[in-house]
Design a protein around this motif. Structure first.
Motif, PDB file in Angstrom:
ATOM      1  N   SER A  75      21.159  38.546  16.200  1.00 40.98           N
ATOM      2  CA  SER A  75      19.997  38.476  17.091  1.00 40.98           C
ATOM      3  C   SER A  75      18.701  38.691  16.324  1.00 40.98           C
ATOM      4  CB  SER A  75      20.133  39.524  18.202  1.00 40.98           C
ATOM      5  OG  SER A  75      21.260  39.245  19.011  1.00 40.98           O
ATOM      6  N   ASP A  76      18.710  39.608  15.368  1.00 40.07           N
ATOM      7  CA  ASP A  76      17.509  39.839  14.550  1.00 40.07           C
ATOM      8  C   ASP A  76      17.181  38.596  13.718  1.00 40.07           C
ATOM      9  OD1 ASP A  76      17.347  42.395  15.550  1.00 40.07           O
ATOM     10  OD2 ASP A  76      18.239  43.354  13.784  1.00 40.07           O
ATOM     11  N   ALA A  77      18.220  37.949  13.174  1.00 37.86           N
ATOM     12  CA  ALA A  77      17.999  36.757  12.356  1.00 37.86           C
ATOM     13  C   ALA A  77      17.426  35.603  13.170  1.00 37.86           C
ATOM     14  CB  ALA A  77      19.305  36.327  11.695  1.00 37.86           C
ATOM     15  N   LEU A  78      17.714  35.604  14.479  1.00 33.14           N
ATOM     16  CA  LEU A  78      17.247  34.528  15.356  1.00 33.14           C
ATOM     17  C   LEU A  78      15.980  34.879  16.121  1.00 33.14           C
ATOM     18  CD1 LEU A  78      20.689  33.472  16.908  1.00 33.14           C
ATOM     19  CD2 LEU A  78      19.376  32.185  15.207  1.00 33.14           C
ATOM     20  N   ALA A  79      15.401  36.031  15.839  1.00 36.28           N
ATOM     21  CA  ALA A  79      14.293  36.554  16.655  1.00 36.28           C
ATOM     22  C   ALA A  79      13.140  35.563  16.797  1.00 36.28           C
ATOM     23  CB  ALA A  79      13.805  37.867  16.059  1.00 36.28           C
ATOM     24  N   GLU A  80      12.873  34.787  15.767  1.00 33.57           N
ATOM     25  CA  GLU A  80      11.750  33.845  15.811  1.00 33.57           C
ATOM     26  C   GLU A  80      12.174  32.437  16.225  1.00 33.57           C
ATOM     27  OE1 GLU A  80       8.766  35.077  15.416  1.00 33.57           O
ATOM     28  OE2 GLU A  80       9.702  37.028  15.031  1.00 33.57           O
ATOM     29  N   ARG A  81      13.432  32.258  16.516  1.00 32.48           N
ATOM     30  CA  ARG A  81      13.953  30.924  16.845  1.00 32.48           C
ATOM     31  C   ARG A  81      14.044  30.753  18.362  1.00 32.48           C
ATOM     32  NH1 ARG A  81      16.274  27.687  13.733  1.00 32.48           N
ATOM     33  NH2 ARG A  81      15.056  26.364  15.111  1.00 32.48           N
ATOM     34  N   ARG A  82      12.939  30.482  18.979  1.00 28.15           N
ATOM     35  CA  ARG A  82      12.897  30.341  20.424  1.00 28.15           C
ATOM     36  C   ARG A  82      13.671  29.090  20.851  1.00 28.15           C
ATOM     37  NH1 ARG A  82       9.678  34.099  22.148  1.00 28.15           N
ATOM     38  NH2 ARG A  82       9.730  33.411  24.321  1.00 28.15           N
ATOM     39  N   GLY A  83      14.457  29.257  21.894  1.00 28.10           N
ATOM     40  CA  GLY A  83      15.160  28.121  22.466  1.00 28.10           C
ATOM     41  C   GLY A  83      16.472  27.753  21.801  1.00 28.10           C
ATOM     42  N   VAL A  84      16.812  28.381  20.673  1.00 31.72           N
ATOM     43  CA  VAL A  84      18.066  28.033  19.990  1.00 31.72           C
ATOM     44  C   VAL A  84      19.226  28.703  20.722  1.00 31.72           C
ATOM     45  CG1 VAL A  84      19.406  28.254  17.866  1.00 31.72           C
ATOM     46  CG2 VAL A  84      16.962  27.716  17.758  1.00 31.72           C
ATOM     47  N   PRO A  85      20.151  27.925  21.281  1.00 26.66           N
ATOM     48  CA  PRO A  85      21.249  28.508  22.070  1.00 26.66           C
ATOM     49  C   PRO A  85      22.289  29.202  21.190  1.00 26.66           C
ATOM     50  CG  PRO A  85      21.547  26.147  21.865  1.00 26.66           C
ATOM     51  CD  PRO A  85      20.220  26.449  21.248  1.00 26.66           C
ATOM     52  N   VAL A  86      22.975  30.175  21.792  1.00 28.07           N
ATOM     53  CA  VAL A  86      24.051  30.894  21.119  1.00 28.07           C
ATOM     54  C   VAL A  86      25.305  30.800  21.977  1.00 28.07           C
ATOM     55  CG1 VAL A  86      24.902  33.138  20.353  1.00 28.07           C
ATOM     56  CG2 VAL A  86      22.528  32.494  19.915  1.00 28.07           C
ATOM     57  N   VAL A  87      26.399  30.358  21.355  1.00 26.10           N
ATOM     58  CA  VAL A  87      27.708  30.340  21.993  1.00 26.10           C
ATOM     59  C   VAL A  87      28.546  31.431  21.336  1.00 26.10           C
ATOM     60  CG1 VAL A  87      29.831  29.009  22.350  1.00 26.10           C
ATOM     61  CG2 VAL A  87      27.590  27.890  22.554  1.00 26.10           C
ATOM     62  N   PHE A  88      29.130  32.299  22.150  1.00 21.09           N
ATOM     63  CA  PHE A  88      29.844  33.464  21.640  1.00 21.09           C
ATOM     64  C   PHE A  88      31.335  33.345  21.908  1.00 21.09           C
ATOM     65  CE2 PHE A  88      30.906  38.167  22.430  1.00 21.09           C
ATOM     66  CZ  PHE A  88      31.222  38.389  21.100  1.00 21.09           C
ATOM     67  N   ALA A  89      32.149  33.502  20.852  1.00 23.23           N
ATOM     68  CA  ALA A  89      33.605  33.516  20.997  1.00 23.23           C
ATOM     69  C   ALA A  89      34.035  34.907  21.440  1.00 23.23           C
ATOM     70  CB  ALA A  89      34.272  33.136  19.679  1.00 23.23           C
ATOM     71  N   ASN A  90      34.093  35.093  22.744  1.00 25.43           N
ATOM     72  CA  ASN A  90      34.458  36.378  23.335  1.00 25.43           C
ATOM     73  C   ASN A  90      35.959  36.370  23.661  1.00 25.43           C
ATOM     74  OD1 ASN A  90      34.273  38.951  24.476  1.00 25.43           O
ATOM     75  ND2 ASN A  90      32.437  38.457  25.642  1.00 25.43           N
ATOM     76  N   SER A  91      36.420  37.321  24.439  1.00 26.78           N
ATOM     77  CA  SER A  91      37.853  37.456  24.714  1.00 26.78           C
ATOM     78  C   SER A  91      38.102  37.783  26.180  1.00 26.78           C
ATOM     79  CB  SER A  91      38.441  38.565  23.837  1.00 26.78           C
ATOM     80  OG  SER A  91      39.762  38.867  24.221  1.00 26.78           O
ATOM     81  N   ILE A  92      39.224  37.280  26.707  1.00 28.19           N
ATOM     82  CA  ILE A  92      39.622  37.636  28.066  1.00 28.19           C
ATOM     83  C   ILE A  92      40.025  39.104  28.162  1.00 28.19           C
ATOM     84  CG2 ILE A  92      40.352  35.289  28.644  1.00 28.19           C
ATOM     85  CD1 ILE A  92      43.267  36.266  28.272  1.00 28.19           C
ATOM     86  N   GLN A  93      40.159  39.775  27.019  1.00 26.84           N
ATOM     87  CA  GLN A  93      40.517  41.188  27.029  1.00 26.84           C
ATOM     88  C   GLN A  93      39.361  42.089  27.458  1.00 26.84           C
ATOM     89  OE1 GLN A  93      42.846  42.691  23.701  1.00 26.84           O
ATOM     90  NE2 GLN A  93      43.353  40.602  23.083  1.00 26.84           N
ATOM     91  N   VAL A  94      38.172  41.529  27.530  1.00 26.02           N
ATOM     92  CA  VAL A  94      37.015  42.320  27.975  1.00 26.02           C
ATOM     93  C   VAL A  94      37.316  42.948  29.339  1.00 26.02           C
ATOM     94  CG1 VAL A  94      34.658  42.124  28.825  1.00 26.02           C
ATOM     95  CG2 VAL A  94      35.280  41.092  26.640  1.00 26.02           C
ATOM     96  N   GLY A  95      37.107  44.263  29.405  1.00 31.19           N
ATOM     97  CA  GLY A  95      37.350  44.986  30.646  1.00 31.19           C
ATOM     98  C   GLY A  95      38.688  45.679  30.719  1.00 31.19           C
ATOM     99  N   ASN A  96      39.521  45.555  29.666  1.00 30.30           N
ATOM    100  CA  ASN A  96      40.851  46.176  29.744  1.00 30.30           C
ATOM    101  C   ASN A  96      40.879  47.610  29.218  1.00 30.30           C
ATOM    102  OD1 ASN A  96      40.913  46.015  26.936  1.00 30.30           O
ATOM    103  ND2 ASN A  96      42.552  44.490  26.837  1.00 30.30           N
ATOM    104  N   GLY A  97      39.714  48.136  28.825  1.00 31.91           N
ATOM    105  CA  GLY A  97      39.634  49.541  28.427  1.00 31.91           C
ATOM    106  C   GLY A  97      39.894  49.825  26.960  1.00 31.91           C
TER     107      GLY A  97
END
Length: 371
Positions: A75-97
């Motif tokens: 996020s810091d590296a992109l701070a000046e890059r307005r409008g550049v989209p970010v796609v994040f490889a997250n996980s279905i495990q989110v929320g399992n504790g």
């Protein structure tokens, strides 16, 4: 489109680079561990970011702090890059504790908030359990561990449970689709329902059929084909070529080159004059078999985005099977002084609308970074 890809040296990152190369005209700016200090420089002119980098095997503290820290640094590296989209490889495990789930969830929050501040899109791609060629046993997936054990002839302890699995190429396509302007902000790709024991049973069946005789095992669907390709990747190159058993009598010689348990596919025979090379391509999913019937040749293979070339000399005097591992560029060259006769077999009919045959030289003119 120019895409910054973090985690390019990892399992999913490599699969994503292969898919981008095979199916799009996009340019990838790969970011590995050694490149992280230059993140802002590398991101200076990109059109989009796919963030795959992270850890999934470490202490609880590391699972949280490293994944969140990487999100902050990106996020810091992109701070000046307005409008550049970010796609994040997250996980279905989110929320399992678990600590891993907490780290991924907090990383998503960091990236989402930073995207809002930059007036940019953020797409959270919730990936299920992944598997695929060249996964690391004990790290990327239980499937990679099972493949390693079946090849070694060991039987692991299995705690059976239902599970949903997605091949890494399916995950790669989901991440690419998320770049579309009309993509939802949260995506959960569909996965294949199976069980831990069913995966082991399939791998055992593949191994019992394939290695002793070079027979191609029956595969019920695309999931089993991808599982078979994952298994084959672990065999290469140590277990290749696969021996055949010619039969001879007073009439001549017979060689059973393809015995397929379940599907027909497509067979063709080519002749090649001395010094000429055929192939020079790779496949994402297709199973392709080479058998030299007459003449002398060398088959060369190179894993995509690597430099090492594997060479396998083959001869019609002793026919053998070489099945091309997926996402390895390959070719065959007539090194003899007479015409080479080669039989080729693929597990599927050629479809000009979806050929799954991508041109790529085996020997590159200059070394590039490994992934």
């Amino acid at each position: 489109m120019k895409i910054l890809l973090t985690g390019a040296e990892g399992f999913l990152g490599w699969h994503l680079r292969c898919r981008v190369h095979a199916t799009t005209d996009h340019e990838v700016v790969p970011v590995g561990r050694a490149d992280w200090s230059r993140l802002a420089q590398l991101a200076a002119d990109v059109d989009a970011v796919i963030h795959v980098a992270g850890v999934n095997r470490a202490s609880d503290d590391e699972l949280v702090h490293v994944n969140v820290g990487l999100a902050h640094e990106l996020s810091d590296a992109l701070a000046e890059r307005r409008g550049v989209p970010v796609v994040f490889a997250n996980s279905i495990q989110v929320g399992n504790g678990t600590a891993y789930a907490e780290g991924k969830a907090r990383a998503a929050d960091v990236l989402r908030e930073a995207a809002v501040a930059r007036e940019a899109r953020f797409v959270d791609v919730l990936l299920p359990n992944l598997f695929g060629e060249h996964g690391r046993p004990g790290y990327n997936s239980f499937v990679a561990t099972f493949v390693d054990r079946v090849v070694a002839g060991d039987t692991p302890e299995i705690s059976d449970r239902p599970i949903e699995l997605l091949h890494a190429q399916g995950a790669a396509q989901a991440l690419l689709d998320a770049l579309a302007p009309d993509s939802p902000d949260s995506v959960r790709p569909a996965a294949h329902p199976t069980s831990v024991k069913a995966v082991w049973d399939a791998l055992e069946r593949f191994h019992a059929t394939y290695v002793p005789s070079a027979d191609v095992p029956a595969m019920e669907d695309d999931f089993e084909r991808d599982l078979f390709n994952t298994y084959r990747a672990a065999l290469f190159p140590a277990h290749y070529p696969l021996a055949l058993a010619p039969r001879s009598d007073q009439r001549g010689r017979l060689v059973e080159t393809v015995r397929s348990h379940g599907q027909g596919g497509q067979t063709f025979v080519s002749t090649t004059v001395p010094g000429v090379t055929r192939g020079i391509h790779y496949h994402l999913h297709k199973i392709e078999r080479f058998v030299v019937l007459d003449g002398e040749a060398v088959i060369r293979l190179r894993r995509m985005f690597h430099d090492e070339v594997v060479e396998l000399p083959v001869s019609g005097e002793e026919p053998v099977v070489v099945d091309m591992p997926t996402m390895w560029s390959h070719d065959i060259t007539n090194i003899g002084d007479r015409v080479l006769t080669t039989l080729f077999w693929t597990d599927s009919l050629f479809d000009p609308e979806a050929p799954d045959t991508i041109h790529e030289p085996v020997v590159r003119t200059a070394p590039q970074e490994t992934a």
